[in-house]
Design an enzyme around this catalytic site. Structure first.
Site, PDB file in Angstrom:
ATOM      1  N   LYS A 257       0.756  -1.171  -0.068  1.00  0.00           N
ATOM      2  CA  LYS A 257      -0.057   0.009  -0.078  1.00  0.00           C
ATOM      3  C   LYS A 257       0.837   1.363   0.054  1.00  0.00           C
ATOM      4  O   LYS A 257       1.793   1.496   0.611  1.00  0.00           O
ATOM      5  CB  LYS A 257      -0.781   0.027   1.288  1.00  0.00           C
ATOM      6  CG  LYS A 257      -2.017   1.179   1.131  1.00  0.00           C
ATOM      7  CD  LYS A 257      -2.879   0.856   2.437  1.00  0.00           C
ATOM      8  CE  LYS A 257      -4.112   1.639   2.304  1.00  0.00           C
ATOM      9  NZ  LYS A 257      -3.725   3.181   2.372  1.00  0.00           N
ATOM     10  N   HIS A 281      -1.534   8.138   1.001  1.00  0.00           N
ATOM     11  CA  HIS A 281      -1.801   8.165   2.557  1.00  0.00           C
ATOM     12  C   HIS A 281      -2.579   9.122   3.052  1.00  0.00           C
ATOM     13  O   HIS A 281      -2.577   9.902   4.033  1.00  0.00           O
ATOM     14  CB  HIS A 281      -0.693   8.137   3.291  1.00  0.00           C
ATOM     15  CG  HIS A 281      -0.607   7.310   4.599  1.00  0.00           C
ATOM     16  ND1 HIS A 281       0.278   6.279   4.949  1.00  0.00           N
ATOM     17  CD2 HIS A 281      -1.105   7.645   5.892  1.00  0.00           C
ATOM     18  CE1 HIS A 281       0.055   5.786   6.124  1.00  0.00           C
ATOM     19  NE2 HIS A 281      -0.640   6.609   6.608  1.00  0.00           N
TER      20      HIS A 281
END
Length: 394
Positions: A257, A281
């Site tokens: 991620k 993020h």
């Protein structure tokens, strides 16, 4: 029993959450770095893409199901791993239960205040998120423990930039203890929102800052968020070989991620990852980086035949989800969106957020004449800004 406070959309949920939470808690949720350019663009980017509605051959049923790393979900929306959800006593367990009611999965952050074992009691489809914190032995222990407990997949998050500066002020980090000095510092903010604080007291607890999923060497010595964060900042960043080692150690469904470039997407595919999430993020990486929506199709084009691609950033409507799917994402993560619901009504609020998104997906599909999310393509979108798409670094 949590009192349910209804809201019609995510904008309303955000306003309600802001009114209910102590200021430091609210600022921690809004976060973003420096000028906040990136979280703003995450939301703005969706306004620069539109649809061309149809009036003939409207669908009468809808297929919104998909799968991520072998886990089937009824809606293409996954509850994102977000740390320290001590914004409501329902916490991560409440969010996981709400996700299960919608037939979808949840990512559990290493920085969560509820342990993985408790979430798995209410939702079998939990992905454990790992940060590179502490020694290699500590990290190995966390990975093995998550696997043995039954986590469906491992998410390794790599896109935190350690940039705490914010033009609107920096909310203090969660403390390393809940001593008298800490209570005197945070007490006035909590008491300014007595309804918020009373919810925890009724449950016989205080807003907890311990992180049981980062227990390190001894489960009996669970670190606080602040203590663990200090160790995180002292830990050197992992190399590609380190992530490859984790992938081999885990041996199951594996996601990286925080991908922002084609090069990194290819490297993730090369190390054997099953999925990536295109993400900045939530604006907590380098301020000024564009919304993932702007370069998502380039990454899908580069690696979409080798690896599953997810995305996140600024999703507030079902139509936002559809736009990401049309650009090639297999599903999306939501972070702040469900935290707003959690802050307002706990588990019921998270359920309402997912309900709003699910209905919005179906309404959008109906409007553009699609019966399934698997029929979506870039051709279903209209670019309202000719400069919308931004090729990422190669």
């Amino acid at each position: 029993m949590t009192t349910r406070v209804p809201f019609k959309n995510l904008a309303e949920a955000e306003r309600l959450a802001k009114r209910r939470l102590p200021k430091p808690v609210w600022l921690a949720i809004k976060a973003g770095n420096e000028q906040g350019l990136t979280p703003a663009d995450n939301e703005r980017a969706f306004t620069e893409l539109g649809f061309s509605p149809t009036v003939f051959e409207r669908p009468t049923s809808f297929d919104t199901s998909t799968s991520i790393m072998g886990t089937k979900v009824d809606i293409p929306v996954i509850v994102s791993p977000v740390g320290a959800q001590a914004i409501h006593p329902d916490g991560e367990v409440g969010a996981a239960r709400a996700a299960a009611r919608h037939g979808t999965a949840m990512g559990l952050s290493s920085w969560a205040t509820d342990p993985l074992s408790e979430l798995l009691k209410v939702n079998q489809d939990v992905f454990f998120q790992l940060y590179w914190v502490g020694s290699k032995a500590d990290i190995e222990k966390r990975v093995v423990d998550a696997k043995e407990q039954g986590a469906k997949g491992l998410i390794v998050t790599l896109d935190w930039s350690h940039t705490p500066r914010r033009d609107w002020g920096v909310p203090p980090a969660p403390p390393s203890n809940m001593g008298l000095k800490t209570m005197m510092t945070f007490g006035p903010s909590a008491l300014a929102r007595p309804r918020w604080f009373s919810k925890f007291l009724v449950r016989g607890r205080i807003p907890d800052v311990k992180v049981p999923n980062l227990w390190g060497r001894d489960k009996r010595d669970i670190p606080t968020f602040g203590t663990a964060w200090g160790e995180f900042e002292r830990t050197p960043a992992p190399t590609w070989d380190d992530i490859k080692w984790i992938r081999e150690l885990w041996g199951g469904p594996f996601m990286v991620k925080g991908i922002n470039t084609i090069r990194d997407a290819r490297l993730a595919a090369d190390l054997g990852a099953d999925a990536i999430s295109v993400s900045n993020h939530g604006g907590n990486n380098i301020d000024g980086s564009p919304s993932p929506l702007r370069y998502l199709p380039y990454i899908v084009e580069a690696v979409g035949d080798r690896i599953e691609v997810m995305a996140d950033g600024g999703v507030r409507r079902g139509s936002d989800v559809v736009k990401m799917l049309a650009l090639g994402a297999k599903a999306v993560f939501i972070g702040r969106a469900y935290l707003y619901g959690l802050a307002v009504s706990g588990e019921a609020g998270v359920h309402d957020v997912l309900d709003i998104l699910r209905n919005g997906i179906r309404e959008t599909l109906y409007g553009i004449g699609k019966s399934s999310i698997h029929e979506l393509s870039r051709d279903d979108l209209m670019v309202l800004n000719g400069d919308f798409f931004v090729p990422p670094t190669q």
